[in-house]
Scaffold this motif. Structure first.
Motif, mmCIF file in Angstrom:
data_model
loop_
_atom_site.group_PDB
_atom_site.id
_atom_site.type_symbol
_atom_site.label_atom_id
_atom_site.label_comp_id
_atom_site.label_asym_id
_atom_site.label_seq_id
_atom_site.Cartn_x
_atom_site.Cartn_y
_atom_site.Cartn_z
ATOM 1 N N LEU A 102 -6.433 -23.727 15.781
ATOM 2 C CA LEU A 102 -5.348 -24.421 15.108
ATOM 3 C C LEU A 102 -5.571 -25.873 15.063
ATOM 4 C CD1 LEU A 102 -2.621 -24.113 13.391
ATOM 5 C CD2 LEU A 102 -1.496 -24.145 15.336
ATOM 6 N N ALA A 103 -5.812 -26.489 13.713
ATOM 7 C CA ALA A 103 -5.804 -27.787 13.300
ATOM 8 C C ALA A 103 -4.634 -28.551 12.602
ATOM 9 C CB ALA A 103 -7.127 -28.187 12.812
ATOM 10 N N LEU A 104 -3.760 -29.373 13.132
ATOM 11 C CA LEU A 104 -2.749 -29.942 12.300
ATOM 12 C C LEU A 104 -3.225 -31.279 12.064
ATOM 13 C CD1 LEU A 104 -0.122 -28.503 14.653
ATOM 14 C CD2 LEU A 104 -0.837 -27.561 12.234
ATOM 15 N N LEU A 105 -3.241 -31.965 10.650
ATOM 16 C CA LEU A 105 -3.691 -33.231 10.698
ATOM 17 C C LEU A 105 -2.789 -33.668 9.699
ATOM 18 C CD1 LEU A 105 -7.557 -32.285 9.445
ATOM 19 C CD2 LEU A 105 -6.652 -32.766 11.986
ATOM 20 N N ASP A 106 -2.219 -35.000 10.246
ATOM 21 C CA ASP A 106 -1.211 -35.710 9.825
ATOM 22 C C ASP A 106 -1.925 -36.952 9.082
ATOM 23 O OD1 ASP A 106 1.244 -36.814 8.781
ATOM 24 O OD2 ASP A 106 2.273 -36.624 10.392
ATOM 25 N N CYS A 107 -2.544 -36.906 7.841
ATOM 26 C CA CYS A 107 -3.397 -38.089 7.333
ATOM 27 C C CYS A 107 -3.483 -37.788 5.924
ATOM 28 C CB CYS A 107 -4.465 -38.393 8.165
ATOM 29 S SG CYS A 107 -5.733 -36.916 8.188
ATOM 30 N N CYS A 108 -3.716 -38.818 5.100
ATOM 31 C CA CYS A 108 -4.180 -38.608 3.671
ATOM 32 C C CYS A 108 -5.427 -38.249 3.710
ATOM 33 C CB CYS A 108 -4.095 -40.120 3.173
ATOM 34 S SG CYS A 108 -2.385 -40.680 2.960
ATOM 35 N N HIS A 109 -5.728 -37.203 3.108
ATOM 36 C CA HIS A 109 -7.132 -36.357 2.965
ATOM 37 C C HIS A 109 -8.052 -37.038 1.602
ATOM 38 C CE1 HIS A 109 -6.386 -32.795 5.927
ATOM 39 N NE2 HIS A 109 -6.115 -34.029 6.386
ATOM 40 N N SER A 110 -7.454 -37.287 0.712
ATOM 41 C CA SER A 110 -7.971 -37.361 -0.509
ATOM 42 C C SER A 110 -8.588 -38.623 -0.511
ATOM 43 C CB SER A 110 -7.056 -37.573 -1.600
ATOM 44 O OG SER A 110 -6.117 -38.802 -1.698
ATOM 45 N N GLY A 111 -8.156 -39.789 0.058
ATOM 46 C CA GLY A 111 -8.854 -41.098 -0.230
ATOM 47 C C GLY A 111 -8.919 -41.465 -1.473
ATOM 48 N N ILE A 148 -7.510 -19.892 22.816
ATOM 49 C CA ILE A 148 -6.988 -20.615 21.709
ATOM 50 C C ILE A 148 -7.095 -22.214 21.906
ATOM 51 C CG2 ILE A 148 -4.665 -20.797 22.667
ATOM 52 C CD1 ILE A 148 -3.520 -20.594 19.645
ATOM 53 N N PHE A 149 -7.370 -22.881 21.045
ATOM 54 C CA PHE A 149 -7.621 -24.290 21.007
ATOM 55 C C PHE A 149 -6.810 -25.008 19.881
ATOM 56 C CE2 PHE A 149 -9.839 -28.436 19.505
ATOM 57 C CZ PHE A 149 -9.801 -29.125 20.848
ATOM 58 N N LEU A 150 -5.846 -25.976 20.201
ATOM 59 C CA LEU A 150 -5.225 -26.894 19.280
ATOM 60 C C LEU A 150 -5.508 -28.147 19.209
ATOM 61 C CD1 LEU A 150 -2.502 -27.188 17.525
ATOM 62 C CD2 LEU A 150 -1.297 -27.497 19.709
ATOM 63 N N PHE A 151 -5.857 -28.514 17.684
ATOM 64 C CA PHE A 151 -6.321 -29.735 17.625
ATOM 65 C C PHE A 151 -5.389 -30.655 16.784
ATOM 66 C CE2 PHE A 151 -8.667 -32.862 14.902
ATOM 67 C CZ PHE A 151 -9.503 -33.513 15.980
ATOM 68 N N THR A 152 -4.564 -31.698 16.943
ATOM 69 C CA THR A 152 -3.849 -32.484 16.005
ATOM 70 C C THR A 152 -4.288 -33.938 16.083
ATOM 71 O OG1 THR A 152 -2.431 -33.502 17.796
ATOM 72 C CG2 THR A 152 -1.891 -31.290 17.235
ATOM 73 N N TYR A 153 -4.143 -34.468 14.996
ATOM 74 C CA TYR A 153 -4.502 -35.807 14.463
ATOM 75 C C TYR A 153 -3.518 -36.414 13.719
ATOM 76 C CZ TYR A 153 -7.027 -39.675 12.241
ATOM 77 O OH TYR A 153 -7.250 -41.044 11.721
ATOM 78 N N SER A 154 -3.047 -37.873 14.054
ATOM 79 C CA SER A 154 -2.330 -38.628 13.385
ATOM 80 C C SER A 154 -2.775 -40.016 13.247
ATOM 81 C CB SER A 154 -1.175 -38.647 13.858
ATOM 82 O OG SER A 154 -0.224 -37.412 13.798
ATOM 83 N N GLY A 155 -2.979 -40.453 11.902
ATOM 84 C CA GLY A 155 -3.705 -41.667 11.628
ATOM 85 C C GLY A 155 -4.127 -41.805 10.225
#
Length: 284
Positions: free
Chosen positions: A131-140, A76-83
């Motif tokens: 599993l990817a968890l992204l804490d950012c605005c996606h829409s732009g 399993i791979f966990l990827f998180t991004y905050s920005g």
């Protein structure tokens, strides 16, 4: 026994020399990355963090490729991004992005296309759970456009302001004017990158990916003094491992605790196994 690896990226600002003087300053993204790395360690993952100046395209790509080379079927791979999140126009054709834009992660040195992330994830063995968890605005989307979807009253309640400049400071949206300036400057680079990635699309079947993101396409993700609103809610729902449901239940519980102005999204790519979807999050 399966192996779990994780990568956590937190950018409290970007390199103004690469973004025409804009430093994209935020408050809580590094805290998000640290807290998610601690969660991962407690769950049995090996963890890597890339904080602000280290959150470059080369470093992120290198860490993704290290994980892909190590993990095999059943791991399993966990990827998180905050920005910050942003968008660039998609010139590769209407069948690629329905909204004619590629979403981006606004890394320290340049925007990282969603297609680039998908390309890297396809390097993983088909049987790896991701599993990817992204804490950012996606829409732009422009703040003005978002205000057309979300009422000023709702914006006031969520961000304590409806002023566009203050909204940019309180949210994780790369300012739309800045997005356009950067794209105009680097259009040739992004157009060629999109064409190259599209030509590779589908050459190798990738693993199933579960994505839980901070908001819908027409919404903004809120920053905060300690954690982003999404990450803060996620950590409360997880409750140091007390949560016992599967991935969809995890998303629904987080969503139920968030305001209507920021409704986390659940999305899958590839074909995640039914057992993975039912599995308790962060299970190695």
């Amino acid at each position: 026994m399966p192996t779990g690896l994780s990568l956590h990226i937190g950018l409290n600002k970007v390199d103004p020399a690469r973004y025409d003087g804009w430093d994209g300053r935020l408050l809580a993204c590094e805290n998000d990355a640290r807290d998610m790395a601690e969660l991962a360690r407690r769950a049995g993952f090996g963890d890597t963090t890339l904080m602000t100046p280290d959150g470059t395209v080369d470093n992120v790509t290198a860490e993704l490729r290290k994980a892909a080379a190590r993990l095999t079927d059943g791991d399993i791979f966990l990827f998180t991004y905050s920005g910050h999140g942003g968008q660039v126009p998609d010139r590769t054709g209407p069948d690629d992005e329905p909204d004619d834009f590629d979403e981006t992660l606004v890394l320290f040195d340049r925007q990282f296309l969603d297609d680039e992330l998908h390309e890297e994830l396809r390097r993983f063995d088909e049987g790896v759970r991701i599993l990817a968890l992204l804490d950012c605005c996606h829409s732009g989307s422009a703040v003005e456009s978002v205000q057309g979807v979300i009422s000023p009253m709702a914006m006031e309640a969520h961000f304590q302001t409806s002023d566009p400049q203050q909204l940019e400071a309180a949210s994780r949206l790369m300012p739309v004017v800045r997005q356009q300036q950067i794209y105009d400057r680097d259009q040739g680079f992004f157009d060629e990158l999109q064409r190259t990635l599209k030509n590779r699309d589908g050459q190798k079947p990738g693993p199933g990916v579960v994505l839980i993101s901070a908001c819908q396409d027409n919404q903004l993700a809120s920053d905060g003094p300690v954690n982003g609103a999404f990450t803060e809610t996620l950590l409360r729902v997880w409750d140091r491992g007390a949560f016992r449901g599967g991935h969809r239940a995890f998303h629904r519980t987080i969503q139920g605790r968030m305001p209507a102005t920021q409704s986390p999204n659940f999305y899958t790519t590839g074909a995640p196994a039914a057992g993975f979807l039912r599995q308790r999050p962060f299970t190695v």
